[in-house]
Design an enzyme around this catalytic site. Structure first.
Site, PDB file in Angstrom:
ATOM      1  N   SER A 187       0.846  -1.196   0.000  1.00 26.70           N
ATOM      2  CA  SER A 187       0.000   0.000   0.000  1.00 26.70           C
ATOM      3  C   SER A 187       0.877   1.239   0.000  1.00 26.70           C
ATOM      4  CB  SER A 187      -0.895   0.025   1.242  1.00 26.70           C
ATOM      5  OG  SER A 187      -1.599   1.248   1.351  1.00 26.70           O
ATOM      6  N   TYR A 200      -2.663  -0.811  10.434  1.00 25.93           N
ATOM      7  CA  TYR A 200      -2.731  -1.270   9.043  1.00 25.93           C
ATOM      8  C   TYR A 200      -1.497  -0.810   8.278  1.00 25.93           C
ATOM      9  CZ  TYR A 200      -4.569  -1.499   4.233  1.00 25.93           C
ATOM     10  OH  TYR A 200      -4.758  -1.747   2.887  1.00 25.93           O
TER      11      TYR A 200
END
Length: 294
Positions: A187, A200
């Site tokens: 990400s 996360y």
């Protein structure tokens, strides 16, 4: 809308609020449905005859990848969270419409035994694994401070997002021949971490390190390992994790001024899984709309 302009593809902020839904990452919670490439992705046989295992393949990026892989000629095993049966069936119907075999495998990847069972079921059905896509992720609600990140949430986020990758790769590698490929979903959060989802973001940083280190060892067996680092993507995970202004403005800080659609991510996975990427190993392919990976 000018569909030739990449800034004009798909909905822009402000986005609508999600419906309330107890299932994590369920598409039923979304008013603005994602584009998975149903009417746009055209395969040309890049993955003909291959077998792919995709975790988190029921919705979001995973569903778009499953559809693209099937249209490129691959049989697909879709691993999904047990409560997301409806999304998983929709993803399977979409992929099987390409004429390929599709296997649904419900599992909670927070458990090591479940990771082993996913690989075992895939091999029992298809005989091998040619492409492993580690895409499943847990993302909790956006928080105000680190004080709101409970030990239970931290444990689950790390178990699903990064520890499961260790288990899945360890189980899958004996069933992967030279020429196979592992693709991990990282990400932009690796490089631009948000305090609201710090747990996360931390796992996504770990995935990049895992990818680069694993690539050095797996290539000895002829298996390439790479990762895709998306920017903001319009998925059920987003609709469940963000509320209020954070959801309405999601993707607005991208140079494209909008989030990507899952269909715009799928070609990156197809490329890394295909023979065209035969000399690409240990890389992070950014699909961020122009935001730098630095």
């Amino acid at each position: 809308m000018n569909h030739d302009d990449p800034k004009e593809r798909g909905p822009k902020p402000p986005h609508h609020e999600a419906h309330q839904n107890s299932a994590p990452g369920s598409e039923a919670a979304m008013r603005e449905k994602p584009d998975y490439g149903e009417s746009s992705y055209v395969g040309v046989g890049r993955l003909r005859g291959k077998v792919a295992l995709i975790t988190g393949g029921d919705s979001g990026i995973g569903r778009a990848v499953a559809l693209a892989f099937a249209r490129e000629g691959a049989d697909v095993a879709i691993c999904h969270f047990p409560s997301e049966e409806a999304d998983a069936r929709a993803a399977a119907d979409l992929a099987s419409s390409a004429g390929r075999r599709v296997l649904l495998v419900p599992a909670d990847l927070a458990e090591a035994s479940a990771c082993a069972a996913v690989v075992q079921r895939t091999v029992a059905e298809f005989g091998r694994i040619d492409v492993l896509v580690n895409n499943a992720a847990h993302q909790g609600d956006a928080v105000e401070s680190i004080q709101d990140l409970t030990p239970e949430r931290l444990d689950r986020t790390f178990r699903v997002n990064i520890i499961a990758m260790f288990h899945l790769v360890r189980e899958a590698m004996p069933h992967m021949a030279p020429g196979s490929s592992i693709i991990n979903t990282a990400s932009i959060q690796t490089y631009q971490p948000s305090p609201a989802i710090l747990d996360y973001a931390a796992t996504k940083g770990a995935i990049v390190a895992f990818t680069k280190g694993l690539a050095l060892s797996a290539i000895k067996s002829g298996v390439r390992v790479n990762s895709v680092a998306p920017g903001p993507v319009w998925t059920p995970l987003i609709a469940e994790s963000f509320k209020g202004e954070q959801l309405r403005s999601f993707g607005s800080e991208s140079p494209m001024k909008r989030p990507a659609q899952p269909a715009e991510l799928a070609p990156a996975y197809v490329f890394l899984a295909s023979a065209e990427a035969s000399y690409i190993n240990g890389e992070v392919l950014g699909v961020t709309g122009g935001s730098p990976l630095a």
